[in-house]
Design a protein around this motif. Structure first.
Motif, PDB file in Angstrom:
ATOM      1  N   VAL A 131      42.544  29.606  47.413  1.00 37.52           N
ATOM      2  CA  VAL A 131      42.260  30.475  46.266  1.00 37.52           C
ATOM      3  C   VAL A 131      40.948  31.220  46.490  1.00 37.52           C
ATOM      4  O   VAL A 131      40.857  32.420  46.229  1.00 37.52           O
ATOM      5  CB  VAL A 131      42.221  29.661  44.953  1.00 37.52           C
ATOM      6  CG1 VAL A 131      41.677  30.485  43.804  1.00 37.52           C
ATOM      7  CG2 VAL A 131      43.599  29.137  44.609  1.00 37.52           C
ATOM      8  N   ALA A 132      39.929  30.529  46.986  1.00 35.58           N
ATOM      9  CA  ALA A 132      38.634  31.168  47.229  1.00 35.58           C
ATOM     10  C   ALA A 132      38.755  32.279  48.272  1.00 35.58           C
ATOM     11  O   ALA A 132      38.213  33.377  48.085  1.00 35.58           O
ATOM     12  CB  ALA A 132      37.617  30.127  47.678  1.00 35.58           C
ATOM     13  N   LEU A 166      38.120  36.304  47.535  1.00 30.02           N
ATOM     14  CA  LEU A 166      37.144  37.074  48.308  1.00 30.02           C
ATOM     15  C   LEU A 166      37.801  38.265  48.997  1.00 30.02           C
ATOM     16  O   LEU A 166      37.240  39.358  49.041  1.00 30.02           O
ATOM     17  CB  LEU A 166      36.452  36.183  49.333  1.00 30.02           C
ATOM     18  CG  LEU A 166      35.444  35.197  48.774  1.00 30.02           C
ATOM     19  CD1 LEU A 166      34.959  34.247  49.863  1.00 30.02           C
ATOM     20  CD2 LEU A 166      34.266  35.934  48.169  1.00 30.02           C
ATOM     21  N   THR A 167      38.996  38.054  49.522  1.00 30.32           N
ATOM     22  CA  THR A 167      39.723  39.147  50.175  1.00 30.32           C
ATOM     23  C   THR A 167      40.085  40.236  49.167  1.00 30.32           C
ATOM     24  O   THR A 167      39.899  41.431  49.435  1.00 30.32           O
ATOM     25  CB  THR A 167      40.990  38.612  50.849  1.00 30.32           C
ATOM     26  OG1 THR A 167      40.623  37.588  51.782  1.00 30.32           O
ATOM     27  CG2 THR A 167      41.734  39.712  51.573  1.00 30.32           C
ATOM     28  N   LEU A 168      40.584  39.839  48.005  1.00 27.46           N
ATOM     29  CA  LEU A 168      40.944  40.820  46.979  1.00 27.46           C
ATOM     30  C   LEU A 168      39.725  41.591  46.481  1.00 27.46           C
ATOM     31  O   LEU A 168      39.798  42.796  46.238  1.00 27.46           O
ATOM     32  CB  LEU A 168      41.641  40.125  45.807  1.00 27.46           C
ATOM     33  CG  LEU A 168      43.048  39.632  46.075  1.00 27.46           C
ATOM     34  CD1 LEU A 168      43.561  38.811  44.894  1.00 27.46           C
ATOM     35  CD2 LEU A 168      43.976  40.802  46.335  1.00 27.46           C
ATOM     36  N   GLY A 222      35.245  45.864  35.828  1.00 29.11           N
ATOM     37  CA  GLY A 222      35.095  44.841  34.791  1.00 29.11           C
ATOM     38  C   GLY A 222      36.386  44.082  34.557  1.00 29.11           C
ATOM     39  O   GLY A 222      36.394  42.864  34.422  1.00 29.11           O
ATOM     40  N   ASP A 223      37.493  44.822  34.521  1.00 28.12           N
ATOM     41  CA  ASP A 223      38.798  44.178  34.335  1.00 28.12           C
ATOM     42  C   ASP A 223      39.143  43.278  35.516  1.00 28.12           C
ATOM     43  O   ASP A 223      39.676  42.181  35.342  1.00 28.12           O
ATOM     44  CB  ASP A 223      39.897  45.221  34.155  1.00 28.12           C
ATOM     45  CG  ASP A 223      39.763  46.000  32.853  1.00 28.12           C
ATOM     46  OD1 ASP A 223      39.057  45.507  31.951  1.00 28.12           O
ATOM     47  OD2 ASP A 223      40.357  47.079  32.753  1.00 28.12           O
ATOM     48  N   GLU A 224      38.837  43.746  36.717  1.00 30.60           N
ATOM     49  CA  GLU A 224      39.116  42.936  37.904  1.00 30.60           C
ATOM     50  C   GLU A 224      38.262  41.668  37.890  1.00 30.60           C
ATOM     51  O   GLU A 224      38.746  40.588  38.221  1.00 30.60           O
ATOM     52  CB  GLU A 224      38.821  43.735  39.171  1.00 30.60           C
ATOM     53  CG  GLU A 224      39.805  44.836  39.439  1.00 30.60           C
ATOM     54  CD  GLU A 224      39.386  45.715  40.589  1.00 30.60           C
ATOM     55  OE1 GLU A 224      38.244  45.581  41.073  1.00 30.60           O
ATOM     56  OE2 GLU A 224      40.203  46.547  41.014  1.00 30.60           O
ATOM     57  N   LYS A 225      37.003  41.800  37.507  1.00 34.83           N
ATOM     58  CA  LYS A 225      36.117  40.634  37.481  1.00 34.83           C
ATOM     59  C   LYS A 225      36.596  39.582  36.496  1.00 34.83           C
ATOM     60  O   LYS A 225      36.514  38.386  36.775  1.00 34.83           O
ATOM     61  CB  LYS A 225      34.687  41.061  37.139  1.00 34.83           C
ATOM     62  CG  LYS A 225      33.989  41.755  38.266  1.00 34.83           C
ATOM     63  CD  LYS A 225      32.579  42.142  37.876  1.00 34.83           C
ATOM     64  CE  LYS A 225      31.933  42.952  38.967  1.00 34.83           C
ATOM     65  NZ  LYS A 225      30.597  43.411  38.587  1.00 34.83           N
ATOM     66  N   PHE A 264      39.377  37.789  38.222  1.00 32.11           N
ATOM     67  CA  PHE A 264      38.874  36.936  39.300  1.00 32.11           C
ATOM     68  C   PHE A 264      38.191  35.690  38.745  1.00 32.11           C
ATOM     69  O   PHE A 264      38.373  34.586  39.259  1.00 32.11           O
ATOM     70  CB  PHE A 264      37.898  37.710  40.188  1.00 32.11           C
ATOM     71  CG  PHE A 264      38.527  38.818  40.992  1.00 32.11           C
ATOM     72  CD1 PHE A 264      39.834  38.724  41.447  1.00 32.11           C
ATOM     73  CD2 PHE A 264      37.812  39.958  41.305  1.00 32.11           C
ATOM     74  CE1 PHE A 264      40.420  39.732  42.193  1.00 32.11           C
ATOM     75  CE2 PHE A 264      38.385  40.976  42.050  1.00 32.11           C
ATOM     76  CZ  PHE A 264      39.684  40.862  42.491  1.00 32.11           C
ATOM     77  N   VAL A 265      37.398  35.865  37.690  1.00 34.07           N
ATOM     78  CA  VAL A 265      36.703  34.715  37.092  1.00 34.07           C
ATOM     79  C   VAL A 265      37.718  33.750  36.485  1.00 34.07           C
ATOM     80  O   VAL A 265      37.573  32.528  36.608  1.00 34.07           O
ATOM     81  CB  VAL A 265      35.671  35.189  36.047  1.00 34.07           C
ATOM     82  CG1 VAL A 265      35.164  34.038  35.207  1.00 34.07           C
ATOM     83  CG2 VAL A 265      34.512  35.886  36.733  1.00 34.07           C
TER      84      VAL A 265
END
Length: 78
Positions: free
Chosen positions: A25-26, A30-32, A53-56, A59-60
């Motif tokens: 997952v990590a 990171l790749t994405l 912001g939406d991507e973050k 990801f979070v």
């Protein structure tokens, strides 16, 4: 349909996660993130902060879900 159910499994904080699964997952996150930022670095234009912001948030959420699953695997509550 298999891909959709796999997406749901990654984003769902219930269940368990092995150390190998957490590492996968990590690496995927990171790749994405690198792929999402690559166009702005290649064109020297500022990144779109609304999209970033939406991507973050996504990801979070996925990172937190994986961490919670790993805590479940260790016998701790998420």
């Amino acid at each position: 349909m298999l891909f959709y159910s796999r997406d749901q499994q990654v984003a769902d904080p219930r269940g368990r996660c092995t150390p190998k699964g957490l590492l996968r997952v990590a690496i995927a996150l990171l790749t994405l993130q690198a792929l999402a930022l690559a166009p702005s670095y290649m064109t020297a234009s500022p990144p779109n902060h609304e999209l970033a912001g939406d991507e973050k948030i996504g990801f979070v959420w996925i990172a937190a879900s994986a961490a919670i699953k790993r805590l479940h695997d260790l016998g701790l509550s998420g």
